[in-house]
Scaffold this motif. Structure first.
Motif, PDB file in Angstrom:
ATOM      1  N   LEU A 209      72.894   4.171  13.932  1.00 18.21           N
ATOM      2  CA  LEU A 209      72.036   3.352  13.890  1.00 18.21           C
ATOM      3  C   LEU A 209      70.792   4.547  13.679  1.00 18.21           C
ATOM      4  N   VAL A 210      69.937   3.935  12.941  1.00 13.25           N
ATOM      5  CA  VAL A 210      68.795   5.214  12.824  1.00 13.25           C
ATOM      6  C   VAL A 210      67.428   4.479  12.678  1.00 13.25           C
ATOM      7  N   GLY A 211      66.479   4.864  13.372  1.00 13.70           N
ATOM      8  CA  GLY A 211      65.396   4.951  13.912  1.00 13.70           C
ATOM      9  C   GLY A 211      64.663   5.346  12.582  1.00 13.70           C
ATOM     10  N   ASP A 212      63.435   4.736  12.386  1.00 15.55           N
ATOM     11  CA  ASP A 212      62.628   4.821  11.511  1.00 15.55           C
ATOM     12  C   ASP A 212      60.667   4.304  11.658  1.00 15.55           C
ATOM     13  N   LEU A 213      59.407   4.431  11.111  1.00 16.26           N
ATOM     14  CA  LEU A 213      58.581   3.332  11.332  1.00 16.26           C
ATOM     15  C   LEU A 213      58.952   3.325  10.020  1.00 16.26           C
ATOM     16  N   ALA A 214      59.585   3.127   8.807  1.00 15.27           N
ATOM     17  CA  ALA A 214      59.099   2.999   7.811  1.00 15.27           C
ATOM     18  C   ALA A 214      60.057   4.342   6.989  1.00 15.27           C
ATOM     19  N   THR A 215      60.654   3.325   5.752  1.00 14.78           N
ATOM     20  CA  THR A 215      61.638   3.729   4.856  1.00 14.78           C
ATOM     21  C   THR A 215      63.068   3.812   5.667  1.00 14.78           C
ATOM     22  N   ASP A 216      63.819   3.434   4.757  1.00 14.66           N
ATOM     23  CA  ASP A 216      65.648   3.578   5.285  1.00 14.66           C
ATOM     24  C   ASP A 216      66.152   4.595   4.360  1.00 14.66           C
ATOM     25  N   ARG A 217      64.973   5.533   3.931  1.00 10.58           N
ATOM     26  CA  ARG A 217      65.324   7.094   3.160  1.00 10.58           C
ATOM     27  C   ARG A 217      66.470   7.808   3.989  1.00 10.58           C
ATOM     28  N   ASP A 218      66.396   7.475   5.909  1.00 11.80           N
ATOM     29  CA  ASP A 218      67.798   7.918   6.515  1.00 11.80           C
ATOM     30  C   ASP A 218      69.293   7.040   6.368  1.00 11.80           C
ATOM     31  N   ALA A 219      68.737   6.213   6.475  1.00 14.24           N
ATOM     32  CA  ALA A 219      69.949   5.257   6.597  1.00 14.24           C
ATOM     33  C   ALA A 219      70.773   5.819   5.911  1.00 14.24           C
ATOM     34  N   GLN A 220      70.047   5.824   3.870  1.00 18.09           N
ATOM     35  CA  GLN A 220      70.485   6.033   2.511  1.00 18.09           C
ATOM     36  C   GLN A 220      71.452   7.199   2.766  1.00 18.09           C
ATOM     37  N   ARG A 221      70.569   8.554   2.820  1.00 16.47           N
ATOM     38  CA  ARG A 221      71.403   9.571   3.375  1.00 16.47           C
ATOM     39  C   ARG A 221      72.523   9.726   4.138  1.00 16.47           C
ATOM     40  N   LEU A 222      72.751   8.818   5.552  1.00 13.86           N
ATOM     41  CA  LEU A 222      73.381   9.264   6.567  1.00 13.86           C
ATOM     42  C   LEU A 222      74.992   8.650   6.124  1.00 13.86           C
ATOM     43  N   ALA A 223      74.065   7.148   4.709  1.00 12.87           N
ATOM     44  CA  ALA A 223      75.531   6.223   4.538  1.00 12.87           C
ATOM     45  C   ALA A 223      76.285   7.295   3.239  1.00 12.87           C
ATOM     46  N   ARG A 224      75.541   8.321   2.671  1.00  8.71           N
ATOM     47  CA  ARG A 224      76.520   9.564   2.313  1.00  8.71           C
ATOM     48  C   ARG A 224      78.285   9.793   2.542  1.00  8.71           C
ATOM     49  N   SER A 225      77.878   9.854   4.072  1.00  8.92           N
ATOM     50  CA  SER A 225      78.863  10.299   5.082  1.00  8.92           C
ATOM     51  C   SER A 225      79.861   9.299   4.869  1.00  8.92           C
ATOM     52  N   GLY A 226      79.627   7.915   4.533  1.00  6.66           N
ATOM     53  CA  GLY A 226      81.211   6.929   3.885  1.00  6.66           C
ATOM     54  C   GLY A 226      80.942   5.967   5.729  1.00  6.66           C
ATOM     55  N   ALA A 227      80.719   6.667   6.588  1.00  8.02           N
ATOM     56  CA  ALA A 227      80.454   5.841   7.597  1.00  8.02           C
ATOM     57  C   ALA A 227      79.417   5.071   7.669  1.00  8.02           C
ATOM     58  N   PRO A 228      79.852   3.616   8.012  1.00  8.58           N
ATOM     59  CA  PRO A 228      78.210   2.277   8.841  1.00  8.58           C
ATOM     60  C   PRO A 228      77.362   2.628   9.213  1.00  8.58           C
ATOM     61  N   VAL A 229      76.260   2.449   8.848  1.00 12.84           N
ATOM     62  CA  VAL A 229      75.185   3.235   9.192  1.00 12.84           C
ATOM     63  C   VAL A 229      73.901   2.093   9.159  1.00 12.84           C
ATOM     64  N   ARG A 230      73.055   1.898   9.795  1.00 12.70           N
ATOM     65  CA  ARG A 230      72.338   0.477  10.358  1.00 12.70           C
ATOM     66  C   ARG A 230      70.979   1.380  10.746  1.00 12.70           C
ATOM     67  N   GLN A 231      69.750   1.027   9.771  1.00 10.80           N
ATOM     68  CA  GLN A 231      68.223   1.451   9.809  1.00 10.80           C
ATOM     69  C   GLN A 231      68.419   0.414  11.213  1.00 10.80           C
ATOM     70  N   ILE A 232      67.385   1.238  11.943  1.00 12.67           N
ATOM     71  CA  ILE A 232      66.085   0.149  12.333  1.00 12.67           C
ATOM     72  C   ILE A 232      64.681   0.943  11.958  1.00 12.67           C
ATOM     73  N   THR A 233      64.095  -0.616  11.827  1.00  9.67           N
ATOM     74  CA  THR A 233      62.450  -0.048  11.222  1.00  9.67           C
ATOM     75  C   THR A 233      61.292  -0.765  12.017  1.00  9.67           C
ATOM     76  N   THR A 234      60.856   0.205  12.761  1.00  5.07           N
ATOM     77  CA  THR A 234      59.661  -0.404  14.468  1.00  5.07           C
ATOM     78  C   THR A 234      58.083  -0.136  13.552  1.00  5.07           C
ATOM     79  N   GLY A 235      57.975   0.006  12.517  1.00  2.00           N
ATOM     80  CA  GLY A 235      56.765  -0.216  11.823  1.00  2.00           C
ATOM     81  C   GLY A 235      55.843   0.931  12.148  1.00  2.00           C
ATOM     82  N   THR A 236      55.314   0.704  14.088  1.00  2.00           N
ATOM     83  CA  THR A 236      53.950   1.375  14.417  1.00  2.00           C
ATOM     84  C   THR A 236      54.199   2.217  15.639  1.00  2.00           C
ATOM     85  N   VAL A 237      55.561   1.257  16.186  1.00  2.00           N
ATOM     86  CA  VAL A 237      55.889   1.983  17.479  1.00  2.00           C
ATOM     87  C   VAL A 237      56.960   3.399  17.257  1.00  2.00           C
ATOM     88  N   CYS A 238      56.800   3.992  18.289  1.00  2.00           N
ATOM     89  CA  CYS A 238      56.538   5.147  18.551  1.00  2.00           C
ATOM     90  C   CYS A 238      57.926   5.620  18.743  1.00  2.00           C
TER      91      CYS A 238
END
Lengths: 226, 226
Positions: A65-94
């Motif tokens: 699971l990968v958290g970011d304020l915005a974008t799913d760029r990290d989930a896309q990068r991690l998905a290249r590993s072939g493992a299942p990945v989900r993005q958590i977008t937090t908005g303005t939450v830090c």
């Protein structure tokens, strides 16, 4: 802070702790070992995690699971590993909290997993207070950030189970003082394991994977589930 | 977040905004131009500020406030410039607020100053919401952090008056893609001035000092006070 804020904040943290405990019980029951990664933005969490997922998935069922304020760029990068990945977008939450993790797990069969990584929002401050139900928390600092970060952000280093010094291939270019960095880490938590890694060289990755294995075995989680 | 938290948070932000406005009025009356610096930990705020203070104090009365969770290391570093410096220690609070700034100014004669810098806690998220009464906010990102930080932390880049790309001397070592970084900044705020700097070479510092001068003149603050 004004007293009312303190009271509300304590209430939020207490509720988070309760939910985190129930998540940990669920992870234990499913036999999945959960590791969270925290650092400032750009310390190399996603890079390390991508390589870690690629290596580990040859022998284990891993996911992230990968958290970011915005974008799913990290989930896309991690998905290249072939493992299942989900993005958590937090908005303005830090920071991530236990409820965000619980929601992100919705519909995932935890019984099929051995290891779940949770990459927190890039932030050396706020994530420290929020238990996510993980079994181990790992803090990263890059050689480019300066040796004194642990002294300046003690809470997060104090709550970690290991410290990774990343971008070690740049150590010479930035006159990184290894002894000073380790002394800074140890001034906060004297026994904290310190592992040096680089995404450009194999240096350190094997040691990091061994630490994960040993910690997982010590937690006894994976052995139980599978 | 639960509704009660949202309400309390909005109340805190409103009070902060009010205090920040009165601080700005005070800065204007004293003729002091106030610039805040924000970035993730280790992006080079203190290094840049130390050099900026050293350069500017030959022609202007400059001073700095610097925020950190713990230690007065940054204040000590900045004091080497010869400029007056005060540390704000925030404990576990992840950002400066207007009240902390007001308290730190206690006993300082603002009339004697031309420029005041405020270095925020290292955090790309939380400082975005807190007006400190500054006339200009500058966000820093190091080439080592990756080109995508503005897309991932849009709020802070959206609230800034200039973006500084730091550690530009390491650009080749980390395969930094300048065009991609600028595109990432501009995707958040199309007209944001972007200045590349390095603490190892004079490159960029002159441009940064010119930007400060031009922005100060446009604000018309220093002209009035002195």
């Amino acid at each position: 802070m004004i007293p009312r804020i303190v009271e509300v904040r304590q209430n939020v943290l207490r509720k988070n702790d309760e939910l985190a405990r129930s998540l940990r019980t669920r992870f234990d029951a499913a036999g999945v070992f959960v590791v969270s990664l925290v650092s400032s933005p750009g310390s190399g969490k996603t890079e390390l995690l991508q390589r870690t997922l690629s290596e580990m998935r040859t022998t284990k069922q891993v996911a992230a699971l990968v958290g970011d304020l915005a974008t799913d760029r990290d989930a896309q990068r991690l998905a290249r590993s072939g493992a299942p990945v989900r993005q958590i977008t937090t908005g303005t939450v830090c920071h991530l909290d236990a409820q965000m993790v619980e929601r992100a797990l919705d519909g995932w069969d935890l019984d099929t997993l051995n290891v779940l990584f949770i990459e927190n929002v890039g932030n050396l401050v706020c994530p420290a207070s929020y238990d996510l139900g993980e079994h181990a928390r790992v803090v990263l600092m890059a050689v480019t950030e300066g040796e004194d970060k642990p002294r300046k952000y003690p809470t997060i280093f104090n709550s970690a189970d290991a410290a990774l010094i990343t971008k070690i291939d740049l150590a010479d270019a930035v006159d990184f003082n290894r002894d000073e960095a380790v002394a800074s880490i140890r001034s906060v938590q004297p026994e904290l394991p310190v592992i040096e890694v680089s995404s450009r060289t194999p240096s350190g990755l094997a040691k990091w994977l061994r630490w994960l294995d040993a910690t997982m075995n010590r937690a006894g989680v994976a052995a139980r589930g599978h």
